[in-house]
Design an enzyme around this catalytic site. Sequence first.
Site, PDB file in Angstrom:
ATOM      1  N   HIS A  66      31.810  53.010  43.293  1.00  0.00           N
ATOM      2  CA  HIS A  66      32.547  52.528  44.481  1.00  0.00           C
ATOM      3  C   HIS A  66      32.278  51.035  44.737  1.00  0.00           C
ATOM      4  O   HIS A  66      32.362  50.575  45.866  1.00  0.00           O
ATOM      5  CB  HIS A  66      32.185  53.322  45.731  1.00  0.00           C
ATOM      6  CG  HIS A  66      32.242  54.806  45.534  1.00  0.00           C
ATOM      7  ND1 HIS A  66      33.338  55.575  45.835  1.00  0.00           N
ATOM      8  CD2 HIS A  66      31.314  55.662  45.025  1.00  0.00           C
ATOM      9  CE1 HIS A  66      33.089  56.844  45.535  1.00  0.00           C
ATOM     10  NE2 HIS A  66      31.871  56.924  45.032  1.00  0.00           N
ATOM     11  N   SER A  70      40.355  23.831  39.241  1.00  0.00           N
ATOM     12  CA  SER A  70      41.450  23.934  40.196  1.00  0.00           C
ATOM     13  C   SER A  70      42.109  22.576  40.320  1.00  0.00           C
ATOM     14  O   SER A  70      41.448  21.543  40.236  1.00  0.00           O
ATOM     15  CB  SER A  70      40.905  24.390  41.551  1.00  0.00           C
ATOM     16  OG  SER A  70      41.787  23.982  42.576  1.00  0.00           O
ATOM     17  N   LYS A  81      35.856  24.027  41.798  1.00  0.00           N
ATOM     18  CA  LYS A  81      36.192  25.339  41.249  1.00  0.00           C
ATOM     19  C   LYS A  81      36.038  25.432  39.735  1.00  0.00           C
ATOM     20  O   LYS A  81      36.288  24.493  39.006  1.00  0.00           O
ATOM     21  CB  LYS A  81      37.648  25.696  41.591  1.00  0.00           C
ATOM     22  CG  LYS A  81      37.883  26.091  43.020  1.00  0.00           C
ATOM     23  CD  LYS A  81      37.118  27.330  43.460  1.00  0.00           C
ATOM     24  CE  LYS A  81      37.704  28.606  42.879  1.00  0.00           C
ATOM     25  NZ  LYS A  81      39.032  28.915  43.408  1.00  0.00           N
ATOM     26  N   GLU A 121      41.068  36.553  33.578  1.00  0.00           N
ATOM     27  CA  GLU A 121      42.157  36.962  34.478  1.00  0.00           C
ATOM     28  C   GLU A 121      43.441  37.244  33.707  1.00  0.00           C
ATOM     29  O   GLU A 121      44.174  38.186  34.003  1.00  0.00           O
ATOM     30  CB  GLU A 121      42.415  35.867  35.518  1.00  0.00           C
ATOM     31  CG  GLU A 121      41.304  35.742  36.541  1.00  0.00           C
ATOM     32  CD  GLU A 121      41.523  34.525  37.428  1.00  0.00           C
ATOM     33  OE1 GLU A 121      41.959  34.701  38.569  1.00  0.00           O
ATOM     34  OE2 GLU A 121      41.266  33.402  36.971  1.00  0.00           O
TER      35      GLU A 121
END
Length: 467
Positions: free
Chosen positions: A159, A286, A292, A299
């Site tokens: 979980h 970024s 970043k 991804e």
Amino acid sequence: MKKHSPVSRSGRFKGGPDADVAQFTESISFDWRLWRHDLAGSLAHAAMLRKIGVLSRSEAAAIERGLHAIAREIQQGKFRWKPELEDVHMNLEAELTRRVPAGAKLHTGRSRNDQVALDLRLWLREEILLLLGEIADLQRALVSLGEANATVVIPGYTHLQRAQPVYLAHHLLAYAEMLERDNERLWDGWSRVNVCPLGSGALAGSTLKLDRGFVAKQLGFTDLDGKPRLTQNSMDAVSDRDFAVEFCAAATLLAVHLSRLAEDLILWASAEFHFIRIADAYTTGSSLMPQKKNPDVAELIRGKAGRVLGNLVGLLTLLKGLPMTYNRDLQEDKEQLFDTADTVRASTRLMAAMLRHTKVNQTACRAAASDPALLATDLADYLVRKGMPFRQAHHAVGSVVALAEKLGLPLNRLTLAQLRSVNPFFGRDALVVFDLKRAMARRNLPGAPGTKEVVRQLAAWRKKLSR
Ligand code: ARG
């Protein structure tokens, strides 16, 4: 409007299709990549036609030379593909016939329907083997990362909540297991790809005495005893795309496994976990936020699983309403099949490369794994060893957890007196349970993340993958 006159329309048709129609119906823009397989099929077919006397020795030799010359030109990028010739099959045959008159005999007893089924099978047979190679390489990368961090313990999660401690290697080897099942599924599918459909003609075979077994052997469609493997129903053979569906299904599951691994890596690379550092080359910055560092490769591996699944659904949907036998709809199978193969192969390769450029932050892992709450279940097992039924032990440790929370103390900072205030079964040795090293040593069931077992598993994988 420009008119075309493709080979298949000669005789029956006056003039060619409308240019717009030609563009709508062509497949050369994507099936040209089958050229090697189409030529291999033609060489085998020509050899067979020679064997049964349809081609003379010199005709067969001229066709062979012509096909080899075309292959060289394609390889050198000199071959001009003509969209008005619709597909790879007609482009190659038309060019051959332009150069070699006997080329006009090559299509004897053959249809593009069995030809395209053959080409796809030849292509997929290779593609699966290449993918299997990438899968083994990814498994090696997982094992290497596990070996390089063999003593690192992290929290295992259910979980997405901290559950019980596991070796990082154990977590990584979970993916090696998934990939092994992918490997088995792809291999299993390979045996159904490896069946020769040539000789099925358009749908009903041929009245000529074609030697199907000879062609199959030439093209390597054989079983372990070297016996040819031939499709047994001509109608099924020209319309069967089960082998493509099976591949796309196995590839989708592989993509889903890669996606889950990508998700783990994305979480681990976040400041919240900080378990790993992915090398700069596998991340991007970024355009707006200078600080970043984004795990874009991971991804995209996660994202591409979506389109691979889409291809599978697309292919099944394409097939579901088709009447027997070949229908032009089937031309739509290729882009989905090709895209799936390209996508999963690249994803697998990049995942392996990324893992080889990923460092584990052992300090952060140690800090996370030192959370004594991860060993609450071990404390319940302790009570079980003292003779308490597990349900009661679970309840007692639950009360200990509540007490620790109330006192604002970590579980392992409670005194023996405090433990006994909850339940008298707790003895002097109760706190030893929180020694992580001992706790890990105890988990030695087969398949468990115990110290010895994980070392054994790493060694077993290393051995298996070195073959
Ligand atoms: N381009 C076609 C395909 O990819 C080849 C087979 C065409 N057969 C036909 N009867 N039109 O499916």
